[in-house]
Every structure is written in structure tokens, then in C-alpha cells.
Design a protein around this motif. Structure first.
Motif, mmCIF file in Angstrom:
data_model
loop_
_atom_site.group_PDB
_atom_site.id
_atom_site.type_symbol
_atom_site.label_atom_id
_atom_site.label_comp_id
_atom_site.label_asym_id
_atom_site.label_seq_id
_atom_site.Cartn_x
_atom_site.Cartn_y
_atom_site.Cartn_z
ATOM 1 N N GLY A 33 -8.377 6.998 11.122
ATOM 2 C CA GLY A 33 -8.706 7.889 10.012
ATOM 3 C C GLY A 33 -7.644 7.850 8.934
ATOM 4 N N PRO A 34 -7.647 8.797 8.023
ATOM 5 C CA PRO A 34 -6.632 8.814 6.961
ATOM 6 C C PRO A 34 -5.231 8.850 7.564
ATOM 7 N N LEU A 35 -4.346 8.030 6.994
ATOM 8 C CA LEU A 35 -2.979 7.932 7.511
ATOM 9 C C LEU A 35 -1.968 8.023 6.383
ATOM 10 N N ARG A 36 -0.845 8.631 6.691
ATOM 11 C CA ARG A 36 0.292 8.609 5.773
ATOM 12 C C ARG A 36 0.950 7.239 5.882
ATOM 13 N N PHE A 37 1.791 6.915 4.914
ATOM 14 C CA PHE A 37 2.414 5.594 4.864
ATOM 15 C C PHE A 37 3.145 5.259 6.159
ATOM 16 N N GLY A 38 3.973 6.149 6.644
ATOM 17 C CA GLY A 38 4.742 5.895 7.869
ATOM 18 C C GLY A 38 3.851 5.700 9.087
ATOM 19 N N GLU A 39 2.789 6.487 9.159
ATOM 20 C CA GLU A 39 1.845 6.345 10.266
ATOM 21 C C GLU A 39 1.148 4.986 10.204
ATOM 22 N N LEU A 40 0.805 4.584 9.000
ATOM 23 C CA LEU A 40 0.144 3.293 8.816
ATOM 24 C C LEU A 40 1.089 2.150 9.166
ATOM 25 N N ARG A 41 2.336 2.276 8.780
ATOM 26 C CA ARG A 41 3.318 1.231 9.111
ATOM 27 C C ARG A 41 3.488 1.103 10.623
ATOM 28 N N ARG A 42 3.492 2.202 11.343
ATOM 29 C CA ARG A 42 3.595 2.151 12.809
ATOM 30 C C ARG A 42 2.318 1.590 13.433
ATOM 31 N N ALA A 43 1.180 1.849 12.810
ATOM 32 C CA ALA A 43 -0.102 1.381 13.357
ATOM 33 C C ALA A 43 -0.293 -0.120 13.181
ATOM 34 N N VAL A 44 0.301 -0.692 12.137
ATOM 35 C CA VAL A 44 0.176 -2.128 11.867
ATOM 36 C C VAL A 44 1.489 -2.782 12.305
ATOM 37 N N VAL A 45 1.537 -3.151 13.553
ATOM 38 C CA VAL A 45 2.761 -3.664 14.172
ATOM 39 C C VAL A 45 3.203 -4.963 13.498
ATOM 40 N N GLY A 46 4.480 -4.992 13.113
ATOM 41 C CA GLY A 46 5.068 -6.202 12.565
ATOM 42 C C GLY A 46 5.096 -6.275 11.048
ATOM 43 N N ILE A 47 4.422 -5.380 10.360
ATOM 44 C CA ILE A 47 4.398 -5.430 8.895
ATOM 45 C C ILE A 47 5.658 -4.770 8.336
ATOM 46 N N SER A 48 6.220 -5.363 7.304
ATOM 47 C CA SER A 48 7.399 -4.773 6.674
ATOM 48 C C SER A 48 6.962 -3.720 5.661
ATOM 49 N N GLU A 49 7.873 -2.852 5.311
ATOM 50 C CA GLU A 49 7.572 -1.801 4.337
ATOM 51 C C GLU A 49 7.162 -2.411 3.002
ATOM 52 N N ARG A 50 7.880 -3.422 2.565
ATOM 53 C CA ARG A 50 7.603 -4.081 1.283
ATOM 54 C C ARG A 50 6.202 -4.697 1.258
ATOM 55 N N VAL A 51 5.842 -5.380 2.332
ATOM 56 C CA VAL A 51 4.525 -6.022 2.405
ATOM 57 C C VAL A 51 3.432 -4.966 2.475
ATOM 58 N N LEU A 52 3.642 -3.903 3.232
ATOM 59 C CA LEU A 52 2.640 -2.847 3.325
ATOM 60 C C LEU A 52 2.401 -2.205 1.953
ATOM 61 N N ILE A 53 3.459 -1.934 1.222
ATOM 62 C CA ILE A 53 3.322 -1.374 -0.123
ATOM 63 C C ILE A 53 2.494 -2.300 -0.998
ATOM 64 N N SER A 54 2.816 -3.578 -0.967
ATOM 65 C CA SER A 54 2.110 -4.571 -1.777
ATOM 66 C C SER A 54 0.629 -4.666 -1.388
ATOM 67 N N GLN A 55 0.372 -4.729 -0.098
ATOM 68 C CA GLN A 55 -1.003 -4.848 0.381
ATOM 69 C C GLN A 55 -1.824 -3.603 0.027
ATOM 70 N N LEU A 56 -1.221 -2.432 0.167
ATOM 71 C CA LEU A 56 -1.934 -1.196 -0.165
ATOM 72 C C LEU A 56 -2.262 -1.125 -1.655
ATOM 73 N N LYS A 57 -1.337 -1.575 -2.496
ATOM 74 C CA LYS A 57 -1.602 -1.599 -3.940
ATOM 75 C C LYS A 57 -2.768 -2.532 -4.257
ATOM 76 N N GLU A 58 -2.773 -3.718 -3.641
ATOM 77 C CA GLU A 58 -3.867 -4.667 -3.849
ATOM 78 C C GLU A 58 -5.194 -4.096 -3.345
ATOM 79 N N MET A 59 -5.148 -3.450 -2.190
ATOM 80 C CA MET A 59 -6.366 -2.900 -1.600
ATOM 81 C C MET A 59 -6.883 -1.707 -2.403
ATOM 82 N N GLU A 60 -5.970 -0.955 -2.986
ATOM 83 C CA GLU A 60 -6.383 0.149 -3.849
ATOM 84 C C GLU A 60 -7.027 -0.400 -5.126
#
Length: 129
Positions: A33-60
Motif C-alpha cells: 500500500g502507500p509507503l513513506r520513502f524510508g519504508e519503500l527503500r526498505r521494501a526494495v532491497v538493494g536500491i540506493s537512496e539516490r536511485v530510488l529518488i530518481s526512479q520515483l521522480k520518473e515514475m511520478e
């Protein structure tokens, strides 16, 4: 921005979901369900903070993910699937099922591939030999 022309449906779909992480982000938002950034980072094992930020911006920008800011102290931001993102996930489910059904074979093929990823090894994966 220049309008892109796609050669087929796969080309269009990969333009939206291409890369290693987007499908895993979609899956995490679907299952948890809806997740905060930190929760999402823990849920997607192995992703870096920088990559997650970039991917979320693209997906948005692709309207797959909705970002909601809550004006409170401390600040809170949640990410969730849009209807468009959920429809893409629905289309990807058969691919995930195929991956689950063939995971053992895929794992053994990946383990036998040389570290340098030669063309010969990749050709054997394509042909199943």
C-alpha cells in the motif's frame, strides 16, 4: 521536449517501466500500500537512496506513482500507485508468474554465465541450450 515515436507496444511499455527497479517499486507499492520513502527503500532491497529518488521522480512524471505531501511536523510524504500504475502492474503479473515458475532454471543459467557476460553465454540463454 520532443515527442517520441514508438516502434511497438513493447517499446512503449519499456519506456515507462524500463530498468531494474521500477517493477520492484511497483510491486512494493502494490503489496504494502502507500509507503513513506524510508519504508519503500526498505521494501526494495538493494536500491540506493539516490536511485530510488530518481526512479520515483520518473515514475511520478509517467503517472505511475502518486506523491502526496502531508504538511505536518515532521514533514511526511507518501507514495502510492495510481490507477495507471496499477494497470501496468496488472500487465506485468504474467511476467512475474513466469519468472517464479522458471526461477530455478534462470538462477542456474545466471550462475553458469561467465563474469564478463560473453555473447556465447547470452546466446545459450536465448536458445535454452
Amino acid at each position: 521536449m520532443k515527442k517520441r515515436t514508438f516502434t511497438c507496444g513493447f517499446d512503449a511499455a519499456l519506456a515507462v517501466v524500463g530498468g531494474k527497479w521500477k517493477m520492484l517499486i511497483l510491486w512494493a507499492l502494490h503489496t504494502d500500500g502507500p509507503l513513506r520513502f524510508g519504508e519503500l527503500r526498505r521494501a526494495v532491497v538493494g536500491i540506493s537512496e539516490r536511485v530510488l529518488i530518481s526512479q520515483l521522480k520518473e515514475m511520478e512524471a509517467s503517472q505511475l506513482v502518486h506523491r502526496e505531501e502531508f504538511h505536518q511536523v515532521p514533514p511526511k510524504v507518501e507514495y502510492s500507485l495510481t490507477e495507471f500504475g496499477a494497470s501496468l502492474l496488472g500487465a506485468l503479473m504474467p511476467l512475474g508468474e513466469w519468472g517464479s515458475a522458471n526461477m530455478e532454471r534462470i538462477t542456474s543459467l545466471a550462475a553458469s554465465e561467465p563474469a564478463n557476460g560473453t555473447v556465447q553465454a547470452r546466446a545459450s540463454v536465448r536458445t535454452g541450450m
